[in-house]
Design a protein around this motif. Structure first.
Motif, PDB file in Angstrom:
ATOM      1  N   HIS A  74     -46.944  15.193  58.987  1.00 45.28           N
ATOM      2  CA  HIS A  74     -47.617  14.797  57.748  1.00 45.28           C
ATOM      3  C   HIS A  74     -46.582  14.578  56.646  1.00 45.28           C
ATOM      4  N   HIS A  75     -46.910  13.693  55.713  1.00 38.29           N
ATOM      5  CA  HIS A  75     -46.036  13.424  54.573  1.00 38.29           C
ATOM      6  C   HIS A  75     -46.859  13.553  53.301  1.00 38.29           C
ATOM      7  N   PRO A  76     -46.300  14.166  52.255  1.00 30.23           N
ATOM      8  CA  PRO A  76     -47.098  14.385  51.039  1.00 30.23           C
ATOM      9  C   PRO A  76     -47.618  13.117  50.381  1.00 30.23           C
ATOM     10  N   MET A  77     -46.936  11.974  50.618  1.00 26.64           N
ATOM     11  CA  MET A  77     -47.319  10.749  49.906  1.00 26.64           C
ATOM     12  C   MET A  77     -47.545   9.537  50.811  1.00 26.64           C
ATOM     13  N   ILE A  78     -47.315   9.686  52.116  1.00 24.82           N
ATOM     14  CA  ILE A  78     -47.406   8.547  53.036  1.00 24.82           C
ATOM     15  C   ILE A  78     -48.291   8.916  54.217  1.00 24.82           C
ATOM     16  N   ASP A  79     -49.165   8.007  54.613  1.00 26.59           N
ATOM     17  CA  ASP A  79     -49.994   8.188  55.807  1.00 26.59           C
ATOM     18  C   ASP A  79     -49.285   7.564  56.997  1.00 26.59           C
ATOM     19  N   TYR A  80     -48.745   8.403  57.879  1.00 27.59           N
ATOM     20  CA  TYR A  80     -48.039   7.917  59.052  1.00 27.59           C
ATOM     21  C   TYR A  80     -48.973   7.665  60.237  1.00 27.59           C
ATOM     22  N   GLY A  81     -50.270   7.942  60.055  1.00 24.67           N
ATOM     23  CA  GLY A  81     -51.205   7.727  61.145  1.00 24.67           C
ATOM     24  C   GLY A  81     -51.036   8.746  62.247  1.00 24.67           C
ATOM     25  N   ASP A  82     -51.186   8.294  63.480  1.00 23.57           N
ATOM     26  CA  ASP A  82     -51.153   9.203  64.628  1.00 23.57           C
ATOM     27  C   ASP A  82     -49.830   9.155  65.386  1.00 23.57           C
ATOM     28  N   ILE A  83     -48.744   8.826  64.707  1.00 21.30           N
ATOM     29  CA  ILE A  83     -47.464   8.701  65.408  1.00 21.30           C
ATOM     30  C   ILE A  83     -47.033  10.055  65.968  1.00 21.30           C
ATOM     31  N   GLU A  84     -46.384  10.001  67.120  1.00 12.55           N
ATOM     32  CA  GLU A  84     -45.811  11.198  67.730  1.00 12.55           C
ATOM     33  C   GLU A  84     -44.392  11.363  67.203  1.00 12.55           C
ATOM     34  N   VAL A  85     -44.093  12.522  66.681  1.00 12.21           N
ATOM     35  CA  VAL A  85     -42.762  12.787  66.129  1.00 12.21           C
ATOM     36  C   VAL A  85     -41.943  13.537  67.173  1.00 12.21           C
ATOM     37  N   PRO A  86     -40.813  12.984  67.610  1.00  9.80           N
ATOM     38  CA  PRO A  86     -39.995  13.671  68.614  1.00  9.80           C
ATOM     39  C   PRO A  86     -39.189  14.801  67.997  1.00  9.80           C
ATOM     40  N   PRO A  87     -38.693  15.726  68.800  1.00 11.85           N
ATOM     41  CA  PRO A  87     -37.811  16.772  68.277  1.00 11.85           C
ATOM     42  C   PRO A  87     -36.560  16.166  67.652  1.00 11.85           C
ATOM     43  N   ALA A  88     -35.913  16.914  66.794  1.00 10.64           N
ATOM     44  CA  ALA A  88     -34.683  16.441  66.167  1.00 10.64           C
ATOM     45  C   ALA A  88     -33.606  16.214  67.230  1.00 10.64           C
ATOM     46  N   PRO A  89     -32.818  15.162  67.077  1.00 11.21           N
ATOM     47  CA  PRO A  89     -31.714  14.939  68.017  1.00 11.21           C
ATOM     48  C   PRO A  89     -30.717  16.091  67.974  1.00 11.21           C
ATOM     49  N   PRO A  90     -29.944  16.264  69.020  1.00 13.77           N
ATOM     50  CA  PRO A  90     -28.935  17.335  69.024  1.00 13.77           C
ATOM     51  C   PRO A  90     -28.035  17.256  67.795  1.00 13.77           C
ATOM     52  N   GLY A  91     -27.809  18.412  67.181  1.00 15.89           N
ATOM     53  CA  GLY A  91     -26.910  18.479  66.034  1.00 15.89           C
ATOM     54  C   GLY A  91     -27.584  18.412  64.684  1.00 15.89           C
ATOM     55  N   GLU A  92     -28.771  17.820  64.603  1.00 17.77           N
ATOM     56  CA  GLU A  92     -29.438  17.665  63.307  1.00 17.77           C
ATOM     57  C   GLU A  92     -30.220  18.946  62.998  1.00 17.77           C
ATOM     58  N   PHE A  93     -29.472  19.994  62.647  1.00 15.72           N
ATOM     59  CA  PHE A  93     -30.008  21.359  62.618  1.00 15.72           C
ATOM     60  C   PHE A  93     -30.911  21.647  61.432  1.00 15.72           C
ATOM     61  N   LEU A  94     -30.943  20.781  60.426  1.00 10.24           N
ATOM     62  CA  LEU A  94     -31.881  21.004  59.321  1.00 10.24           C
ATOM     63  C   LEU A  94     -33.322  20.947  59.789  1.00 10.24           C
ATOM     64  N   LEU A  95     -33.555  20.269  60.905  1.00 10.16           N
ATOM     65  CA  LEU A  95     -34.911  20.094  61.429  1.00 10.16           C
ATOM     66  C   LEU A  95     -35.117  20.912  62.694  1.00 10.16           C
ATOM     67  N   MET A  96     -34.496  22.083  62.721  1.00 10.54           N
ATOM     68  CA  MET A  96     -34.597  22.991  63.868  1.00 10.54           C
ATOM     69  C   MET A  96     -34.830  24.413  63.389  1.00 10.54           C
ATOM     70  N   ASP A  97     -35.387  25.236  64.276  1.00  9.54           N
ATOM     71  CA  ASP A  97     -35.519  26.675  64.038  1.00  9.54           C
ATOM     72  C   ASP A  97     -34.477  27.404  64.871  1.00  9.54           C
ATOM     73  N   GLU A  98     -34.428  28.734  64.691  1.00  7.32           N
ATOM     74  CA  GLU A  98     -33.580  29.551  65.564  1.00  7.32           C
ATOM     75  C   GLU A  98     -34.163  29.548  66.986  1.00  7.32           C
ATOM     76  N   PRO A  99     -33.322  29.652  68.023  1.00  2.18           N
ATOM     77  CA  PRO A  99     -31.866  29.830  67.960  1.00  2.18           C
ATOM     78  C   PRO A  99     -31.077  28.515  67.925  1.00  2.18           C
ATOM     79  N   ARG A 100     -31.760  27.357  68.095  1.00  3.28           N
ATOM     80  CA  ARG A 100     -31.028  26.086  68.124  1.00  3.28           C
ATOM     81  C   ARG A 100     -30.275  25.861  66.821  1.00  3.28           C
TER      82      ARG A 100
END
Length: 398
Positions: A74-100
């Motif tokens: 979900h986005h606070p200002m944009i309707d993205y519809g029903d798109i599937e969001v993939p996990p963050a690519p390796p290394g992009e740790f801002l969009l990951m939880d522990e332990p990754r």
């Protein structure tokens, strides 16, 4: 969940040009009803908006609120519809939880210590002086964004990553295109792909012939090339766009508050406080999204698992319960504890570097040009949909 909880108005796509430094009215109104409100996302999802300082810090410090990209539907200002969001690519740790998350952050932590960042201060001073000299030689008017605010952090981050001088112009141009929030989809994809490809090339070069830079240091870890590319993209996003917009928007704020500008010129020892207050007052990285992975009691509300939560850094930094008279820019304020760099495990890794760049750049600029002034009646603002707030151009004269 109580029936009396306030439902916040939708966040606007653009800020009020008459109040360019203040949070949108929707945030202000929501906070008047309490530190947490219901929020109806454009796609119809019923989530939450958190505006209170203490509750924002609670969300950011609680592992039950996830940063995983695949949960950010979900986005606070944009309707993205029903798109599937993939996990963050390796290394992009801002969009990951522990332990990754720790796999990527830990090798970087030693590269951004306070001591190491202070060693960069002389180089930041050199870069700042070079651009002030160029401004003086060119003469007014100039666009401060292009002449000063953008190139200083861009050069610093390029040197930290070890980007050769001859590659920097095209590299910075592509990075700008995918960070500015306004590039059309085709151009954004092309710029992002070009940046990825360049980082792949750079990583191979560093493995073959290491130099004195962060990327070369990281090639001596167990991180793969793909992971290093992701880490490089995080460093670019965190270290370039935010500081560039703080320098430009901060100068705009000072010019609109001449009594505060005079204080900064008259009291050099005020610089550290001034930087912290500008960070609090402007909060260019203004909102972050989290998703509850289980039911959580927050304030007097139950946040159900799967609910999206907007943590408003800007509203938290204007919470009068934490910062008295919060809508006043006061460079003498002790603005300690602000959340402009976030809080918790995702608190900005490069915050000390950003502070050094601002502590050098702001006083150097305003003292070099004592008669610095705006050279346009209207200043065009970045849209709220951009991840980082700021000005598009800042024409100045002296």
């Amino acid at each position: 969940m109580t029936d009396s909880v306030h439902t916040a108005a939708p966040l606007p796509p653009q800020r009020d040009p008459d109040r360019p430094f203040d949070p949108p009215e929707a945030l202000r109104e929501a906070h008047e009803h309490g530190p947490i409100s219901r929020y109806r996302f454009p796609d119809g999802h019923d989530g939450w908006l958190v505006t209170g300082y203490e509750l924002v810090r609670s969300v950011l410090a609680d592992s039950r609120f996830s940063s995983r990209r695949e949960l950010m539907r979900h986005h606070p200002m944009i309707d993205y519809g029903d798109i599937e969001v993939p996990p963050a690519p390796p290394g992009e740790f801002l969009l990951m939880d522990e332990p990754r998350h720790s796999r990527y952050r830990k090798p970087l932590a030693g590269k951004f210590t306070v001591r190491r960042m202070r060693l960069l201060s002389d180089r930041v001073e050199e870069i700042t002086t070079e651009h002030l000299n160029a401004m003086e030689k060119t003469g007014p008017p100039v666009d401060l964004v292009e002449a000063f605010a953008k190139p200083i952090p861009a050069i610093v981050i390029c040197e930290l990553l070890g980007v050769p001088y001859e590659d920097r112009a095209s590299f910075q141009d592509n990075v700008e295109k995918f960070l500015n929030g306004e590039t059309d989809e085709d151009a954004l994809t092309a710029a992002y792909t070009a940046t990825q490809q360049y980082l792949d090339h750079l990583i191979q070069a560093k493995r073959a012939d290491p130099t004195d830079d962060v990327l070369s240091d990281l090639t001596d870890t167990d991180l793969t090339d793909e992971e290093l590319r992701g880490v490089g993209l995080v460093l670019l996003a965190a270290g370039l766009d935010t500081t560039a917009n703080m320098l430009a928007l901060g100068t705009y704020a000072l010019l609109r508050h001449p009594e505060q500008l005079a204080l900064l010129r008259a009291q050099p020892d005020l610089t550290d406080k001034a930087v912290e207050e500008l960070l609090r007052y402007l909060t260019v990285a203004k909102t972050f999204l989290r998703t509850a992975v289980e039911d959580v009691e927050l304030g007097d509300q139950t946040i159900k698992a799967g609910s999206a939560v907007i943590a408003s850094f800007h509203a938290a930094n204007r919470d009068p319960a934490r910062f008295p008279d919060p809508d006043t820019l006061d460079l003498q304020r002790k603005a300690v504890g602000h959340v402009a760099f976030g809080h918790g495990i995702h608190q900005c890794l490069g915050q000390q570097l950003a502070r050094i760049e601002m502590r050098v750049a702001f006083p150097a600029l305003v003292n070099r040009f004592p008669t610095l002034r705006l050279a346009a009646e209207e200043i065009e603002l970045r849209p709220e949909v951009a991840d980082v707030y700021g000005v598009k151009r800042l024409p100045v004269a002296w």
